[in-house]
Motif scaffolding. Structure first.
Motif, PDB file in Angstrom:
ATOM      1  N   MET A 102     -24.535 -89.109  24.814  1.00 35.71           N
ATOM      2  CA  MET A 102     -22.982 -88.976  24.709  1.00 35.71           C
ATOM      3  C   MET A 102     -22.458 -90.206  24.994  1.00 35.71           C
ATOM      4  O   MET A 102     -21.341 -91.031  24.499  1.00 35.71           O
ATOM      5  CB  MET A 102     -22.418 -87.991  25.285  1.00 35.71           C
ATOM      6  N   PHE A 103     -22.794 -90.895  26.130  1.00 30.39           N
ATOM      7  CA  PHE A 103     -22.166 -92.075  26.541  1.00 30.39           C
ATOM      8  C   PHE A 103     -22.431 -93.144  25.714  1.00 30.39           C
ATOM      9  O   PHE A 103     -21.385 -94.209  25.471  1.00 30.39           O
ATOM     10  CB  PHE A 103     -22.709 -92.608  28.165  1.00 30.39           C
ATOM     11  N   LYS A 104     -23.599 -93.286  25.214  1.00 28.88           N
ATOM     12  CA  LYS A 104     -23.827 -94.447  24.332  1.00 28.88           C
ATOM     13  C   LYS A 104     -23.187 -94.424  23.066  1.00 28.88           C
ATOM     14  O   LYS A 104     -22.607 -95.539  22.628  1.00 28.88           O
ATOM     15  CB  LYS A 104     -25.543 -94.269  23.751  1.00 28.88           C
ATOM     16  N   ASP A 105     -22.875 -93.116  22.535  1.00 29.54           N
ATOM     17  CA  ASP A 105     -21.799 -92.867  21.405  1.00 29.54           C
ATOM     18  C   ASP A 105     -20.505 -93.292  21.347  1.00 29.54           C
ATOM     19  O   ASP A 105     -19.970 -93.869  20.739  1.00 29.54           O
ATOM     20  CB  ASP A 105     -21.903 -91.599  20.519  1.00 29.54           C
ATOM     21  N   THR A 106     -20.177 -93.075  22.700  1.00 22.73           N
ATOM     22  CA  THR A 106     -18.744 -93.212  23.280  1.00 22.73           C
ATOM     23  C   THR A 106     -18.568 -95.010  23.441  1.00 22.73           C
ATOM     24  O   THR A 106     -17.432 -95.530  22.925  1.00 22.73           O
ATOM     25  CB  THR A 106     -18.243 -92.535  24.519  1.00 22.73           C
ATOM     26  N   VAL A 107     -19.507 -95.614  23.989  1.00 21.70           N
ATOM     27  CA  VAL A 107     -19.577 -97.115  24.192  1.00 21.70           C
ATOM     28  C   VAL A 107     -19.410 -97.617  22.860  1.00 21.70           C
ATOM     29  O   VAL A 107     -18.575 -98.775  22.893  1.00 21.70           O
ATOM     30  CB  VAL A 107     -20.641 -97.360  24.958  1.00 21.70           C
ATOM     31  N   LYS A 108     -19.869 -97.447  21.708  1.00 23.07           N
ATOM     32  CA  LYS A 108     -19.720 -97.874  20.628  1.00 23.07           C
ATOM     33  C   LYS A 108     -18.251 -97.978  20.054  1.00 23.07           C
ATOM     34  O   LYS A 108     -17.959 -98.861  19.256  1.00 23.07           O
ATOM     35  CB  LYS A 108     -20.656 -97.166  19.530  1.00 23.07           C
ATOM     36  N   LYS A 109     -17.493 -97.187  20.595  1.00 23.60           N
ATOM     37  CA  LYS A 109     -16.083 -97.347  20.219  1.00 23.60           C
ATOM     38  C   LYS A 109     -15.377 -98.223  21.038  1.00 23.60           C
ATOM     39  O   LYS A 109     -14.023 -98.541  20.858  1.00 23.60           O
ATOM     40  CB  LYS A 109     -15.142 -95.904  20.356  1.00 23.60           C
ATOM     41  N   GLY A 110     -15.611 -98.838  22.015  1.00 25.72           N
ATOM     42  CA  GLY A 110     -15.267 -99.811  22.807  1.00 25.72           C
ATOM     43  C   GLY A 110     -14.973 -99.350  23.977  1.00 25.72           C
ATOM     44  O   GLY A 110     -14.839 -98.040  24.367  1.00 25.72           O
ATOM     45  N   ARG A 228     -11.060 -94.337  20.513  1.00 25.10           N
ATOM     46  CA  ARG A 228     -11.352 -94.529  21.716  1.00 25.10           C
ATOM     47  C   ARG A 228     -11.047 -94.209  23.119  1.00 25.10           C
ATOM     48  O   ARG A 228     -11.844 -93.511  23.716  1.00 25.10           O
ATOM     49  CB  ARG A 228     -11.230 -96.153  21.960  1.00 25.10           C
ATOM     50  N   GLY A 229      -9.809 -93.870  23.307  1.00 23.89           N
ATOM     51  CA  GLY A 229      -9.386 -93.219  24.543  1.00 23.89           C
ATOM     52  C   GLY A 229      -9.471 -91.702  24.433  1.00 23.89           C
ATOM     53  O   GLY A 229      -9.738 -91.353  25.562  1.00 23.89           O
ATOM     54  N   THR A 230      -9.427 -91.088  23.300  1.00 22.86           N
ATOM     55  CA  THR A 230      -9.846 -89.775  23.126  1.00 22.86           C
ATOM     56  C   THR A 230     -11.473 -89.523  23.645  1.00 22.86           C
ATOM     57  O   THR A 230     -11.733 -88.852  24.145  1.00 22.86           O
ATOM     58  CB  THR A 230      -9.548 -89.268  21.764  1.00 22.86           C
ATOM     59  N   GLY A 231     -12.121 -90.347  23.194  1.00 23.85           N
ATOM     60  CA  GLY A 231     -13.677 -90.333  23.441  1.00 23.85           C
ATOM     61  C   GLY A 231     -14.051 -90.661  24.722  1.00 23.85           C
ATOM     62  O   GLY A 231     -14.655 -89.726  25.457  1.00 23.85           O
ATOM     63  N   TRP A 232     -13.222 -91.204  25.568  1.00 17.96           N
ATOM     64  CA  TRP A 232     -13.614 -91.661  27.132  1.00 17.96           C
ATOM     65  C   TRP A 232     -12.869 -90.391  27.697  1.00 17.96           C
ATOM     66  O   TRP A 232     -13.224 -89.983  28.868  1.00 17.96           O
ATOM     67  CB  TRP A 232     -12.755 -92.795  27.358  1.00 17.96           C
ATOM     68  N   ALA A 233     -11.778 -89.880  27.135  1.00 17.39           N
ATOM     69  CA  ALA A 233     -10.975 -88.369  27.961  1.00 17.39           C
ATOM     70  C   ALA A 233     -12.086 -87.372  27.796  1.00 17.39           C
ATOM     71  O   ALA A 233     -12.135 -86.671  28.877  1.00 17.39           O
ATOM     72  CB  ALA A 233      -9.731 -88.344  27.203  1.00 17.39           C
ATOM     73  N   ILE A 234     -12.846 -87.318  26.713  1.00 14.62           N
ATOM     74  CA  ILE A 234     -13.765 -86.063  26.498  1.00 14.62           C
ATOM     75  C   ILE A 234     -15.031 -86.309  27.551  1.00 14.62           C
ATOM     76  O   ILE A 234     -15.409 -85.513  28.287  1.00 14.62           O
ATOM     77  CB  ILE A 234     -14.436 -86.381  24.908  1.00 14.62           C
ATOM     78  N   ILE A 235     -15.289 -87.697  27.785  1.00 12.48           N
ATOM     79  CA  ILE A 235     -16.250 -88.184  28.775  1.00 12.48           C
ATOM     80  C   ILE A 235     -15.655 -87.620  30.265  1.00 12.48           C
ATOM     81  O   ILE A 235     -16.442 -86.788  31.174  1.00 12.48           O
ATOM     82  CB  ILE A 235     -16.548 -89.587  29.146  1.00 12.48           C
ATOM     83  N   GLY A 236     -14.423 -87.809  30.457  1.00  8.33           N
ATOM     84  CA  GLY A 236     -14.034 -87.505  31.589  1.00  8.33           C
ATOM     85  C   GLY A 236     -13.963 -85.759  31.804  1.00  8.33           C
ATOM     86  O   GLY A 236     -14.034 -85.118  32.837  1.00  8.33           O
ATOM     87  N   PHE A 237     -13.585 -85.198  30.683  1.00 14.37           N
ATOM     88  CA  PHE A 237     -13.620 -83.688  30.732  1.00 14.37           C
ATOM     89  C   PHE A 237     -15.213 -83.229  30.996  1.00 14.37           C
ATOM     90  O   PHE A 237     -15.352 -82.024  31.735  1.00 14.37           O
ATOM     91  CB  PHE A 237     -13.159 -83.091  29.246  1.00 14.37           C
ATOM     92  N   VAL A 238     -16.155 -83.505  30.392  1.00 15.59           N
ATOM     93  CA  VAL A 238     -17.488 -83.141  30.402  1.00 15.59           C
ATOM     94  C   VAL A 238     -17.976 -83.605  31.744  1.00 15.59           C
ATOM     95  O   VAL A 238     -18.491 -82.463  32.240  1.00 15.59           O
ATOM     96  CB  VAL A 238     -18.292 -83.961  29.308  1.00 15.59           C
ATOM     97  N   VAL A 239     -17.764 -84.675  32.321  1.00  8.12           N
ATOM     98  CA  VAL A 239     -18.302 -85.138  33.593  1.00  8.12           C
ATOM     99  C   VAL A 239     -17.707 -83.989  34.609  1.00  8.12           C
ATOM    100  O   VAL A 239     -18.069 -83.632  35.579  1.00  8.12           O
ATOM    101  CB  VAL A 239     -18.081 -86.541  34.071  1.00  8.12           C
TER     102      VAL A 239
END
Length: 298
Positions: A102-110, A228-239
């Protein structure tokens, strides 16, 4: 849709369904970890526009989720009642094992420094709501006030967040607002007061459906306009959902076993087993998806 793909989606739907009935876990989180969250949101949002493709994508997931809820509710309740720590640790391992992909896929967005806020705000929010005290059980009996019927639709819409927003647990929200036990009691009351109980559940279901499609459209907009922002926000939700699993569980309930050395040892082993299994599964799926274009070009 091929039979293999149908059963694959049904299997993922089953895991989503199991996650929905675990304290602190959301169906949206499981969808993110399986890397089908974007497809799920698009299918829900485009159901009217592209009914055939959306319907056949959603059908096996919904069927799998329903089957899993029905089949695993009592076994999960049994283990959560008698061995909550090992059970929750297993699910924690399964979730953590999927983080690298999940982190790898999100990093691709910057990534930009302001994305730190996109991670921290949902993470803090998810953990914070675990400390909101319950408002007490709401009266859903035949003598409930008129405004209570309208509130059922609103509460249903709020609970639908658990199906669409990663990290948000529907059972946790219902507990906070005092509707969790009341809704369960209403299901049981179908035998004694069928008409009123059916009306209550129908209004709650209507709210779920309204919120489900409305929030899905909002998430689709955010993923499209602010990927990009939504992807990192989802990371925050999941963590944030990891500590939320343990914080939202009622450890003080009568009959819940203490943190015995046996349960802690079993929990550690199950967490490691879940982590390895989840990591291996996501790595295998990722490798297979990367080889598909080459196979097509051969």
């Amino acid at each position: 849709m091929k039979a293999k793909e149908f059963f694959k989606n049904a299997g993922m739907g089953a895991v989503i369904g199991v996650g929905m009935i675990i304290p602190g876990v959301s169906g949206g989180t499981i969808a993110v970890l399986f890397n089908i969250y974007d497809k799920l949101i698009n299918a829900i949002s485009d159901l009217r526009k592209d009914f055939k493709n959306s319907f056949f994508f959603l059908l096996p997931i919904i069927l799998g989720a329903l089957a899993a809820v029905i089949a695993t509710y009592f076994p999960l309740k049994f283990f959560l009642d008698r061995a909550p720590l090992p059970t929750l640790m297993l699910f924690t391992g399964l979730m953590v094992g999927s983080f690298p992909k999940m982190f790898k896929d999100t990093v691709k967005k910057g990534f930009k420094y302001r994305d730190i806020a996109a991670i921290l705000i949902p993470l803090v929010f998810i953990i914070s709501i675990c400390f909101v005290p319950s408002l007490g059980n709401v009266n859903l009996g035949a003598d409930m006030p008129v405004w209570g019927y309208f509130m059922l639709v609103l509460i249903g819409a709020v609970a639908s967040c658990a199906l669409v927003v990663p990290g948000v647990s529907g059972s946790m929200l219902l507990l906070i607002f005092g509707y969790y036990t009341s809704i369960l009691n209403t299901v049981s009351a179908l035998k004694t007061d069928f008409g009123h109980s059916l009306l209550v559940l129908a209004l709650f279901a209507a709210g779920l459906i309204i919120g489900f499609f409305s929030i899905a459209k909002l998430m689709k907009f955010l993923l499209k306009k602010f990927p990009r922002g939504t992807g990192w926000a989802i990371i925050g939700f999941v963590v944030g959902s990891i500590p939320a699993i343990f914080l939202s569980f009622d450890w003080a309930a009568e009959g819940v076993p203490a943190f015995s050395s046996l349960h802690m040892a079993a929990g550690a082993l199950l967490c490691i087993a879940g982590l390895i299994a989840s990591f291996a599964f996501t790595a295998y799926a990722d490798a297979r998806n990367q080889t598909k274009p080459h196979m097509l070009n051969e």
